[in-house]
Design a protein around this motif. Structure first.
Motif, PDB file in Angstrom:
ATOM      1  N   GLU A 101       0.815  -1.209   0.000  1.00 41.92           N
ATOM      2  CA  GLU A 101       0.000   0.000   0.000  1.00 41.92           C
ATOM      3  C   GLU A 101       0.852   1.263   0.000  1.00 41.92           C
ATOM      4  OE1 GLU A 101      -3.875   1.909   2.249  1.00 41.92           O
ATOM      5  OE2 GLU A 101      -2.987   0.089   3.034  1.00 41.92           O
ATOM      6  N   GLU A 102       2.030   1.180   0.624  1.00 41.01           N
ATOM      7  CA  GLU A 102       2.837   2.391   0.789  1.00 41.01           C
ATOM      8  C   GLU A 102       4.326   2.073   0.699  1.00 41.01           C
ATOM      9  OE1 GLU A 102       3.763   5.777   4.217  1.00 41.01           O
ATOM     10  OE2 GLU A 102       2.398   4.137   4.670  1.00 41.01           O
ATOM     11  N   ILE A 103       5.042   2.977   0.067  1.00 39.38           N
ATOM     12  CA  ILE A 103       6.500   2.959   0.039  1.00 39.38           C
ATOM     13  C   ILE A 103       6.959   4.121   0.913  1.00 39.38           C
ATOM     14  CG2 ILE A 103       8.538   3.368  -1.390  1.00 39.38           C
ATOM     15  CD1 ILE A 103       6.934   2.193  -3.754  1.00 39.38           C
ATOM     16  N   ALA A 104       7.966   3.871   1.751  1.00 38.38           N
ATOM     17  CA  ALA A 104       8.476   4.931   2.623  1.00 38.38           C
ATOM     18  C   ALA A 104       9.997   4.853   2.694  1.00 38.38           C
ATOM     19  CB  ALA A 104       7.887   4.791   4.023  1.00 38.38           C
ATOM     20  N   TRP A 105      10.622   6.032   2.833  1.00 40.42           N
ATOM     21  CA  TRP A 105      12.064   6.116   3.053  1.00 40.42           C
ATOM     22  C   TRP A 105      12.238   6.435   4.532  1.00 40.42           C
ATOM     23  CZ3 TRP A 105      15.455   4.528  -0.474  1.00 40.42           C
ATOM     24  CH2 TRP A 105      15.001   4.401  -1.797  1.00 40.42           C
ATOM     25  N   LEU A 106      12.712   5.463   5.290  1.00 44.81           N
ATOM     26  CA  LEU A 106      12.787   5.591   6.741  1.00 44.81           C
ATOM     27  C   LEU A 106      14.198   5.896   7.209  1.00 44.81           C
ATOM     28  CD1 LEU A 106      10.571   2.526   7.763  1.00 44.81           C
ATOM     29  CD2 LEU A 106       9.850   4.877   7.288  1.00 44.81           C
ATOM     30  N   ASN A 107      14.285   6.619   8.327  1.00 48.13           N
ATOM     31  CA  ASN A 107      15.579   6.828   8.966  1.00 48.13           C
ATOM     32  C   ASN A 107      15.593   6.060  10.285  1.00 48.13           C
ATOM     33  OD1 ASN A 107      14.330   8.529  10.928  1.00 48.13           O
ATOM     34  ND2 ASN A 107      14.555  10.276   9.565  1.00 48.13           N
ATOM     35  N   TYR A 108      16.696   6.138  11.000  1.00 44.34           N
ATOM     36  CA  TYR A 108      16.869   5.321  12.196  1.00 44.34           C
ATOM     37  C   TYR A 108      15.786   5.579  13.246  1.00 44.34           C
ATOM     38  CZ  TYR A 108      19.225   2.868  15.976  1.00 44.34           C
ATOM     39  OH  TYR A 108      19.532   2.006  16.999  1.00 44.34           O
ATOM     40  N   GLN A 109      15.314   6.808  13.341  1.00 52.43           N
ATOM     41  CA  GLN A 109      14.280   7.135  14.324  1.00 52.43           C
ATOM     42  C   GLN A 109      12.962   6.397  14.042  1.00 52.43           C
ATOM     43  OE1 GLN A 109      16.282   9.333  12.888  1.00 52.43           O
ATOM     44  NE2 GLN A 109      17.265  10.471  14.520  1.00 52.43           N
ATOM     45  N   PHE A 122      18.273  -2.289  11.053  1.00 52.09           N
ATOM     46  CA  PHE A 122      18.414  -0.842  11.289  1.00 52.09           C
ATOM     47  C   PHE A 122      19.613  -0.559  12.192  1.00 52.09           C
ATOM     48  CE2 PHE A 122      14.068   0.606   9.943  1.00 52.09           C
ATOM     49  CZ  PHE A 122      14.443   1.806   9.362  1.00 52.09           C
ATOM     50  N   ASP A 123      19.739  -1.317  13.283  1.00 53.14           N
ATOM     51  CA  ASP A 123      20.872  -1.119  14.201  1.00 53.14           C
ATOM     52  C   ASP A 123      22.203  -1.332  13.475  1.00 53.14           C
ATOM     53  OD1 ASP A 123      19.232  -0.481  16.353  1.00 53.14           O
ATOM     54  OD2 ASP A 123      19.250  -2.529  17.161  1.00 53.14           O
ATOM     55  N   TYR A 124      22.263  -2.375  12.664  1.00 51.71           N
ATOM     56  CA  TYR A 124      23.487  -2.655  11.898  1.00 51.71           C
ATOM     57  C   TYR A 124      23.788  -1.514  10.922  1.00 51.71           C
ATOM     58  CZ  TYR A 124      26.782  -5.013   8.845  1.00 51.71           C
ATOM     59  OH  TYR A 124      27.892  -5.334   8.098  1.00 51.71           O
ATOM     60  N   LEU A 125      22.758  -1.024  10.244  1.00 57.99           N
ATOM     61  CA  LEU A 125      22.934   0.081   9.296  1.00 57.99           C
ATOM     62  C   LEU A 125      23.424   1.339  10.011  1.00 57.99           C
ATOM     63  CD1 LEU A 125      19.710  -0.432   7.174  1.00 57.99           C
ATOM     64  CD2 LEU A 125      22.058  -0.818   6.401  1.00 57.99           C
ATOM     65  N   LYS A 126      22.873   1.617  11.182  1.00 56.77           N
ATOM     66  CA  LYS A 126      23.275   2.797  11.951  1.00 56.77           C
ATOM     67  C   LYS A 126      24.730   2.659  12.414  1.00 56.77           C
ATOM     68  CE  LYS A 126      22.461   6.637  14.260  1.00 56.77           C
ATOM     69  NZ  LYS A 126      22.425   7.920  13.583  1.00 56.77           N
ATOM     70  N   GLN A 127      25.096   1.495  12.936  1.00 55.77           N
ATOM     71  CA  GLN A 127      26.477   1.251  13.373  1.00 55.77           C
ATOM     72  C   GLN A 127      27.461   1.382  12.219  1.00 55.77           C
ATOM     73  OE1 GLN A 127      26.199  -2.636  15.141  1.00 55.77           O
ATOM     74  NE2 GLN A 127      25.046  -1.884  16.909  1.00 55.77           N
ATOM     75  N   ASP A 129      27.076   3.456   9.800  1.00 57.21           N
ATOM     76  CA  ASP A 129      26.924   4.818   9.307  1.00 57.21           C
ATOM     77  C   ASP A 129      26.292   4.870   7.905  1.00 57.21           C
ATOM     78  OD1 ASP A 129      27.065   7.591   9.746  1.00 57.21           O
ATOM     79  OD2 ASP A 129      28.928   7.727   8.589  1.00 57.21           O
ATOM     80  N   LEU A 130      25.343   3.954   7.652  1.00 60.79           N
ATOM     81  CA  LEU A 130      24.670   3.926   6.359  1.00 60.79           C
ATOM     82  C   LEU A 130      23.321   4.636   6.379  1.00 60.79           C
ATOM     83  CD1 LEU A 130      25.524   0.263   5.323  1.00 60.79           C
ATOM     84  CD2 LEU A 130      26.507   2.380   4.407  1.00 60.79           C
ATOM     85  N   VAL A 131      22.731   4.810   7.595  1.00 65.90           N
ATOM     86  CA  VAL A 131      21.467   5.536   7.727  1.00 65.90           C
ATOM     87  C   VAL A 131      21.607   6.609   8.791  1.00 65.90           C
ATOM     88  CG1 VAL A 131      19.983   3.627   6.993  1.00 65.90           C
ATOM     89  CG2 VAL A 131      20.508   3.905   9.417  1.00 65.90           C
ATOM     90  N   ILE A 132      20.736   7.629   8.682  1.00 69.28           N
ATOM     91  CA  ILE A 132      20.743   8.701   9.678  1.00 69.28           C
ATOM     92  C   ILE A 132      19.677   8.446  10.727  1.00 69.28           C
ATOM     93  CG2 ILE A 132      21.706  10.501   8.229  1.00 69.28           C
ATOM     94  CD1 ILE A 132      18.840  11.465   7.681  1.00 69.28           C
TER      95      ILE A 132
END
Length: 132
Positions: A101-109, A122-127, A129-132
């Protein structure tokens, strides 16, 4: 212990990750799905992304990103999901299709809006430094 074997496309742009929400659901999931009999990871992921988002993953750009596991969202305790993740480039315009139904671009929050296995990713991506 019951295992659900899934594939996911990890697509990051502007330090945000592509996520999807299915019709009637309030939880976000990274796009992908399950293999059909006899499918390789590559064929299954290319098929699933075409069905869900109407774009074509570029096969030669597909690269293994990692394997993650967690309690399966919406399943009884003890049901685990193993998510095999790939990054890849694509051609076309991202458009929600089929059950999406929906596409979204999400950040760490936004991680709490996602399934348990996606939160680990998400935790791995944040560690990394691939996502904000």
């Amino acid at each position: 212990m019951h295992w659900i074997d899934k594939l996911a496309w990890i697509r990051i742009e502007n330090k945000k990750i592509l996520s999807t929400r299915s019709k009637g659901k309030d939880t976000y999931y990274f796009p992908g799905g399950k293999r059909e009999a006899g499918e390789t990871d590559e064929k299954a992921l290319i098929r699933e992304i075409k069905e869900e988002l109407t774009v074509d993953l570029i096969p030669e750009s597909l690269r293994f990103f990692g394997k993650f596991e967690a309690q399966a969202h919406g399943h009884q305790a003890g049901t685990k999901v193993i998510m095999t993740c790939y990054m890849a480039d694509y051609e076309g315009v991202l458009t929600p299709n089929a059950e999406i139904e929906e596409i979204a671009w999400l950040n760490y929050q936004d991680k709490e809006r996602s399934s348990a296995v996606d939160q680990i990713i998400f935790d791995y991506l944040k560690q990394s430094d691939l996502v904000i």
